[in-house]
Enzyme design. Sequence first.
Site, PDB file in Angstrom:
ATOM      1  N   HIS A  83      12.572  -1.056 -12.184  1.00  0.00           N
ATOM      2  CA  HIS A  83      11.805  -1.469 -11.001  1.00  0.00           C
ATOM      3  C   HIS A  83      10.685  -0.475 -10.702  1.00  0.00           C
ATOM      4  O   HIS A  83       9.669  -0.818 -10.125  1.00  0.00           O
ATOM      5  CB  HIS A  83      12.704  -1.556  -9.767  1.00  0.00           C
ATOM      6  N   HIS A 108       9.640   7.977  -5.786  1.00  0.00           N
ATOM      7  CA  HIS A 108       9.255   6.939  -6.746  1.00  0.00           C
ATOM      8  C   HIS A 108       7.896   6.358  -6.349  1.00  0.00           C
ATOM      9  O   HIS A 108       7.379   6.671  -5.263  1.00  0.00           O
ATOM     10  CB  HIS A 108      10.317   5.829  -6.783  1.00  0.00           C
ATOM     11  N   HIS A 110       4.974   2.925  -6.344  1.00  0.00           N
ATOM     12  CA  HIS A 110       4.681   1.485  -6.374  1.00  0.00           C
ATOM     13  C   HIS A 110       3.216   1.345  -6.779  1.00  0.00           C
ATOM     14  O   HIS A 110       2.379   2.119  -6.335  1.00  0.00           O
ATOM     15  CB  HIS A 110       4.899   0.859  -4.990  1.00  0.00           C
ATOM     16  N   GLU A 121       2.206  -0.464  -0.922  1.00  0.00           N
ATOM     17  CA  GLU A 121       3.024  -1.371  -0.120  1.00  0.00           C
ATOM     18  C   GLU A 121       2.487  -1.410   1.301  1.00  0.00           C
ATOM     19  O   GLU A 121       2.213  -2.478   1.842  1.00  0.00           O
ATOM     20  CB  GLU A 121       4.473  -0.906  -0.158  1.00  0.00           C
ATOM     21  N   HIS A 134       6.658   7.190  -2.495  1.00  0.00           N
ATOM     22  CA  HIS A 134       7.700   7.236  -1.465  1.00  0.00           C
ATOM     23  C   HIS A 134       8.633   8.396  -1.757  1.00  0.00           C
ATOM     24  O   HIS A 134       9.181   8.504  -2.861  1.00  0.00           O
ATOM     25  CB  HIS A 134       8.501   5.923  -1.460  1.00  0.00           C
ATOM     26  N   THR A 216      12.096  -1.011   0.965  1.00  0.00           N
ATOM     27  CA  THR A 216      11.156  -2.068   0.571  1.00  0.00           C
ATOM     28  C   THR A 216      11.655  -2.836  -0.652  1.00  0.00           C
ATOM     29  O   THR A 216      10.943  -3.676  -1.194  1.00  0.00           O
ATOM     30  CB  THR A 216       9.756  -1.497   0.278  1.00  0.00           C
ATOM     31  N   THR A 217      12.876  -2.518  -1.096  1.00  0.00           N
ATOM     32  CA  THR A 217      13.503  -3.254  -2.206  1.00  0.00           C
ATOM     33  C   THR A 217      14.887  -3.701  -1.745  1.00  0.00           C
ATOM     34  O   THR A 217      15.456  -3.097  -0.832  1.00  0.00           O
ATOM     35  CB  THR A 217      13.658  -2.366  -3.449  1.00  0.00           C
TER      36      THR A 217
END
Length: 334
Positions: A83, A108, A110, A121, A134, A216-217
């Site tokens: 992911h 991590h 995005h 995001e 994040h 957010t996941t």
Amino acid sequence: MLLTLLLQVTWTLAALGDDHWTYEGPHGQDHWPASFPECGGNAQSPIDIQTSSVTFDSKLPALQPHGYDQPGTKPLELHNNGHTVQLSLSPTLYLEGLPRKYVAVQLHLHWGQKGSLTGSEHQINSEATAAELHIVHYDSDSYNSFGEAAKSAEGLAVLGILIEVGETENPAYEHILSHLHEIRYKGQATAVPPFSVKELLPEELAQYFRYNGSLTTPPCHQSVLWTVFSQKVQISKEQLEKLQETLFSTEEPSHPLGQNYRVPQPLNQRTVLASFSQDESSYTRGEMVSLGLGILFGSACLLLVIYFIAKRTRKKRSRLEKSVGFTSAQATME
Ligand SMILES: *[C@@H]1O[C@H](CO)[C@@H](O)[C@H](O)[C@H]1NC(C)=O
């Protein structure tokens, strides 16, 4: 034939499994709430921060990261989980300036698809940036584990750093990006030499937005006290391309890993706090300095102009007086 059937069954089972989710397609973000009810909650993340609607709170202190600039000697684990790319962090890194002490767990990223400049995001005034970092923390005083904290209100604190494309390479981000080729496929991990995580943050830690939101996941637990910094950081175009083009979300080179951002969620009744007032936010420190210099230079020019006008007027007047004297002398002559 049997093999095809077996594969079909495996796929279907995997698809039905609770942990199967993607950003697009039949298990994409629109379908998350069906398998993960909290994803349909009313305090979800990310959000689009409208700066005209935020509430200034003068009591919000500058965020203080501790241990971020002391990398230590132990290598850090960088992992492709299918992911995102995730770096494990030591609990010697912690945050102050929040209601409680929060220790670091992982960070991590995005980002968007190949060639895209939108991949963050969070958005500010409906504008996304190229990517977002994040840094995830949990309240270790109140909870025994990250897992426990992740299910509890304000159990987690996440820092959101908006990343845009700039002119020069960002050496701090290179500590992560230079290792991506070692973990191209889902499930791969590598060891990264320790580095100062502080350098991944923007310089200005006193200006941020704060709100109550979620992961957010999936499973989208509504347990996150969010801090989104107003100041953005820059990476080079080449660095963004490396992020967009190196990884796969699969164990073989079939599906590229990217476009792993969730779209902004409804704010509903929530308040977004700002640690700074709007007037300050419209100018960066650099703009402030150039504005000051501009005013100073402008004033100096104006003074100079006034001085010369005054000087000329005085000269003209004395010439006029002289010529008046001359004319009257001439007049007397005639
Ligand atoms: C978040 O929610 C808590 C209650 O759970 C509340 O005390 C706090 O003020 C909220 N924070 C923000 C920034 O809205």
